[in-house]
Design a protein around this motif. Sequence first.
Motif, PDB file in Angstrom:
ATOM      1  N   ARG A 177      85.301  42.534  62.258  1.00 53.64           N
ATOM      2  CA  ARG A 177      85.405  42.497  63.716  1.00 53.64           C
ATOM      3  C   ARG A 177      85.049  43.851  64.330  1.00 53.64           C
ATOM      4  O   ARG A 177      84.350  43.922  65.352  1.00 53.64           O
ATOM      5  N   LEU A 178      85.504  44.931  63.735  1.00 49.98           N
ATOM      6  CA  LEU A 178      85.208  46.256  64.257  1.00 49.98           C
ATOM      7  C   LEU A 178      83.711  46.525  64.244  1.00 49.98           C
ATOM      8  O   LEU A 178      83.163  47.108  65.198  1.00 49.98           O
ATOM      9  N   ARG A 179      83.032  46.102  63.209  1.00 50.78           N
ATOM     10  CA  ARG A 179      81.574  46.308  63.145  1.00 50.78           C
ATOM     11  C   ARG A 179      80.857  45.454  64.185  1.00 50.78           C
ATOM     12  O   ARG A 179      79.792  45.847  64.684  1.00 50.78           O
ATOM     13  N   ALA A 180      81.410  44.314  64.510  1.00 56.35           N
ATOM     14  CA  ALA A 180      80.801  43.470  65.540  1.00 56.35           C
ATOM     15  C   ALA A 180      81.007  44.072  66.931  1.00 56.35           C
ATOM     16  O   ALA A 180      80.170  43.911  67.814  1.00 56.35           O
ATOM     17  N   LEU A 181      82.122  44.770  67.124  1.00 59.25           N
ATOM     18  CA  LEU A 181      82.448  45.321  68.435  1.00 59.25           C
ATOM     19  C   LEU A 181      81.819  46.689  68.686  1.00 59.25           C
ATOM     20  O   LEU A 181      81.664  47.101  69.839  1.00 59.25           O
ATOM     21  N   ALA A 182      81.476  47.402  67.632  1.00 57.53           N
ATOM     22  CA  ALA A 182      81.058  48.798  67.770  1.00 57.53           C
ATOM     23  C   ALA A 182      79.728  49.018  68.485  1.00 57.53           C
ATOM     24  O   ALA A 182      79.632  49.940  69.312  1.00 57.53           O
ATOM     25  N   PRO A 183      78.669  48.226  68.220  1.00 59.80           N
ATOM     26  CA  PRO A 183      77.367  48.534  68.833  1.00 59.80           C
ATOM     27  C   PRO A 183      77.437  48.558  70.360  1.00 59.80           C
ATOM     28  O   PRO A 183      77.904  47.609  70.991  1.00 59.80           O
ATOM     29  N   GLY A 184      77.012  49.662  70.950  1.00 60.47           N
ATOM     30  CA  GLY A 184      76.992  49.794  72.400  1.00 60.47           C
ATOM     31  C   GLY A 184      78.333  50.102  73.026  1.00 60.47           C
ATOM     32  O   GLY A 184      78.420  50.280  74.242  1.00 60.47           O
ATOM     33  N   HIS A 185      79.390  50.185  72.227  1.00 58.86           N
ATOM     34  CA  HIS A 185      80.725  50.454  72.764  1.00 58.86           C
ATOM     35  C   HIS A 185      80.900  51.957  72.967  1.00 58.86           C
ATOM     36  O   HIS A 185      80.403  52.775  72.180  1.00 58.86           O
ATOM     37  N   ALA A 186      81.624  52.335  74.018  1.00 60.33           N
ATOM     38  CA  ALA A 186      81.869  53.755  74.290  1.00 60.33           C
ATOM     39  C   ALA A 186      82.611  54.429  73.145  1.00 60.33           C
ATOM     40  O   ALA A 186      82.486  55.646  72.944  1.00 60.33           O
ATOM     41  N   MET A 187      83.412  53.657  72.413  1.00 58.96           N
ATOM     42  CA  MET A 187      84.148  54.182  71.260  1.00 58.96           C
ATOM     43  C   MET A 187      83.509  53.728  69.949  1.00 58.96           C
ATOM     44  O   MET A 187      84.177  53.625  68.918  1.00 58.96           O
ATOM     45  N   GLY A 188      82.208  53.483  69.977  1.00 62.12           N
ATOM     46  CA  GLY A 188      81.530  52.905  68.832  1.00 62.12           C
ATOM     47  C   GLY A 188      81.692  53.694  67.542  1.00 62.12           C
ATOM     48  O   GLY A 188      81.926  53.111  66.473  1.00 62.12           O
ATOM     49  N   ASP A 189      81.590  55.002  67.612  1.00 67.45           N
ATOM     50  CA  ASP A 189      81.710  55.823  66.402  1.00 67.45           C
ATOM     51  C   ASP A 189      83.114  55.696  65.805  1.00 67.45           C
ATOM     52  O   ASP A 189      83.274  55.594  64.584  1.00 67.45           O
ATOM     53  N   PHE A 190      84.124  55.695  66.669  1.00 73.42           N
ATOM     54  CA  PHE A 190      85.497  55.561  66.180  1.00 73.42           C
ATOM     55  C   PHE A 190      85.720  54.180  65.576  1.00 73.42           C
ATOM     56  O   PHE A 190      86.350  54.041  64.524  1.00 73.42           O
ATOM     57  N   LEU A 191      85.196  53.143  66.233  1.00 78.68           N
ATOM     58  CA  LEU A 191      85.368  51.787  65.708  1.00 78.68           C
ATOM     59  C   LEU A 191      84.701  51.648  64.341  1.00 78.68           C
ATOM     60  O   LEU A 191      85.243  50.988  63.441  1.00 78.68           O
ATOM     61  N   MET A 192      83.542  52.284  64.163  1.00 75.99           N
ATOM     62  CA  MET A 192      82.874  52.224  62.863  1.00 75.99           C
ATOM     63  C   MET A 192      83.669  52.981  61.802  1.00 75.99           C
ATOM     64  O   MET A 192      83.736  52.566  60.637  1.00 75.99           O
ATOM     65  N   PHE A 193      84.272  54.098  62.196  1.00 75.57           N
ATOM     66  CA  PHE A 193      85.110  54.840  61.249  1.00 75.57           C
ATOM     67  C   PHE A 193      86.305  53.986  60.813  1.00 75.57           C
ATOM     68  O   PHE A 193      86.633  53.921  59.623  1.00 75.57           O
ATOM     69  N   VAL A 194      86.952  53.320  61.772  1.00 73.45           N
ATOM     70  CA  VAL A 194      88.102  52.475  61.434  1.00 73.45           C
ATOM     71  C   VAL A 194      87.651  51.284  60.589  1.00 73.45           C
ATOM     72  O   VAL A 194      88.397  50.800  59.735  1.00 73.45           O
ATOM     73  N   ALA A 195      86.425  50.805  60.805  1.00 75.37           N
ATOM     74  CA  ALA A 195      85.892  49.727  59.972  1.00 75.37           C
ATOM     75  C   ALA A 195      85.782  50.179  58.517  1.00 75.37           C
ATOM     76  O   ALA A 195      86.137  49.437  57.588  1.00 75.37           O
ATOM     77  N   GLU A 196      85.294  51.391  58.301  1.00 73.48           N
ATOM     78  CA  GLU A 196      85.230  51.929  56.931  1.00 73.48           C
ATOM     79  C   GLU A 196      86.636  52.064  56.350  1.00 73.48           C
ATOM     80  O   GLU A 196      86.867  51.783  55.171  1.00 73.48           O
ATOM     81  N   LEU A 197      87.572  52.492  57.182  1.00 71.04           N
ATOM     82  CA  LEU A 197      88.963  52.629  56.749  1.00 71.04           C
ATOM     83  C   LEU A 197      89.534  51.266  56.357  1.00 71.04           C
ATOM     84  O   LEU A 197      90.221  51.132  55.338  1.00 71.04           O
ATOM     85  N   ALA A 198      89.250  50.246  57.157  1.00 71.90           N
ATOM     86  CA  ALA A 198      89.743  48.896  56.852  1.00 71.90           C
ATOM     87  C   ALA A 198      89.105  48.352  55.570  1.00 71.90           C
ATOM     88  O   ALA A 198      89.767  47.649  54.790  1.00 71.90           O
ATOM     89  N   ASP A 199      87.842  48.662  55.351  1.00 73.00           N
ATOM     90  CA  ASP A 199      87.205  48.255  54.098  1.00 73.00           C
ATOM     91  C   ASP A 199      87.903  48.892  52.895  1.00 73.00           C
ATOM     92  O   ASP A 199      88.107  48.244  51.862  1.00 73.00           O
ATOM     93  N   ALA A 200      88.260  50.176  53.034  1.00 66.14           N
ATOM     94  CA  ALA A 200      88.975  50.851  51.950  1.00 66.14           C
ATOM     95  C   ALA A 200      90.347  50.220  51.739  1.00 66.14           C
ATOM     96  O   ALA A 200      90.809  50.069  50.592  1.00 66.14           O
ATOM     97  N   GLN A 201      91.002  49.828  52.828  1.00 62.45           N
ATOM     98  CA  GLN A 201      92.285  49.127  52.700  1.00 62.45           C
ATOM     99  C   GLN A 201      92.110  47.803  51.972  1.00 62.45           C
ATOM    100  O   GLN A 201      92.948  47.416  51.146  1.00 62.45           O
ATOM    101  N   HIS A 202      91.037  47.096  52.291  1.00 64.55           N
ATOM    102  CA  HIS A 202      90.779  45.807  51.642  1.00 64.55           C
ATOM    103  C   HIS A 202      90.580  45.982  50.140  1.00 64.55           C
ATOM    104  O   HIS A 202      91.143  45.204  49.340  1.00 64.55           O
ATOM    105  N   ARG A 203      89.822  46.984  49.748  1.00 59.54           N
ATOM    106  CA  ARG A 203      89.593  47.213  48.319  1.00 59.54           C
ATOM    107  C   ARG A 203      90.909  47.569  47.621  1.00 59.54           C
ATOM    108  O   ARG A 203      91.168  47.113  46.500  1.00 59.54           O
ATOM    109  N   ALA A 204      91.730  48.360  48.279  1.00 51.57           N
ATOM    110  CA  ALA A 204      93.015  48.728  47.673  1.00 51.57           C
ATOM    111  C   ALA A 204      93.948  47.521  47.589  1.00 51.57           C
ATOM    112  O   ALA A 204      94.662  47.350  46.593  1.00 51.57           O
TER     113      ALA A 204
END
Length: 336
Positions: free
Chosen positions: A39-66
Amino acid sequence: MTANTSKLLSPEEIAVRAGEQLTFLHLPDAGVFAARALRLRALAPGHAMGDFLMFVAELADAQHRALAAGQPRVLPTPEQVDAAARDGVPLLPASSWARDPAWRDALRALLRDLSTRLAAGPAQNAVLELAAASDEHLETQAGRLLNGVMLGLDMATAPLIAAGLQLYFVQLVQQTARAFDGAPVAPFGRIDDATACPCCGSRPVASVERLGAEGARYLACGLCAMQWHYVRIKCTHCQSTKGISLQSLVAADGAQAESQPAVQAECCSECGHYLKLMHPARDNGIEPVADDLATLTLDLLVSGDGDGGGHQRHAVNLLLLFGEPDDSAPPPGRGH
């Protein structure tokens, strides 16, 4: 952008609609963090907080792997389950639960994994520095975060600490539910405070109308990801059914931003608080933590920083805290 307010009719009638036929609790499933990242990756493009949303997406992926690795956690005892059920309190209160020390090792592993997905630079350096922090520092920061103590909280690394705590509590809830499946006393159920998470006692990050539940509203925990049923058109702070209204974003020219907005703010004039209400039927990709992060503009409007009514946010999103950073927070180095 401004806020659009619409009054709702007959709140008492809707509030008393039977909830007994509905499933009271929905536990977090194995894909909770993967869905958040998607969801974060879908929301990030063109969003004012896009860079932060992409960072949290990477964080959520790491949570998923753990989470998929399935590390066992120290679980509550049958005596603790019985006592919580008898007293009508959450079994795993986040503010006081004796955390398994292994959560720190899991956080460090998560951070090292995350660092391999980040480009060299300040973000990667901050992640690796926190991974090298002392046990004392991690526990102190976690305690402040879970108890809402801003004094001494390192706001820059708080989302990373929060990610480790989310992972730990989701694992704890899932493993506890499995361990006590079929037991005489269920580990999780209704508690005396209907506005708090029945598992960890946290405030909700948002409310969601679950698909397939006849429009029933569930509160979503931003820590353990549990969702619990809570009747509609009822304040999630003071539990009043009076003075409830919905606010949503409208364009600057007064036109409705969306004819049926997927995210609205449910506001209470009795206590002056609000909580976001999310409608997956209008956007089936909604994920409570992700969509709360992506709708910060709505918070600014409803809280009065824009043209809203000056309501106070009831939600807690540990990945984006509302408050001023505190200069007294020590750095997360090895010696702290």
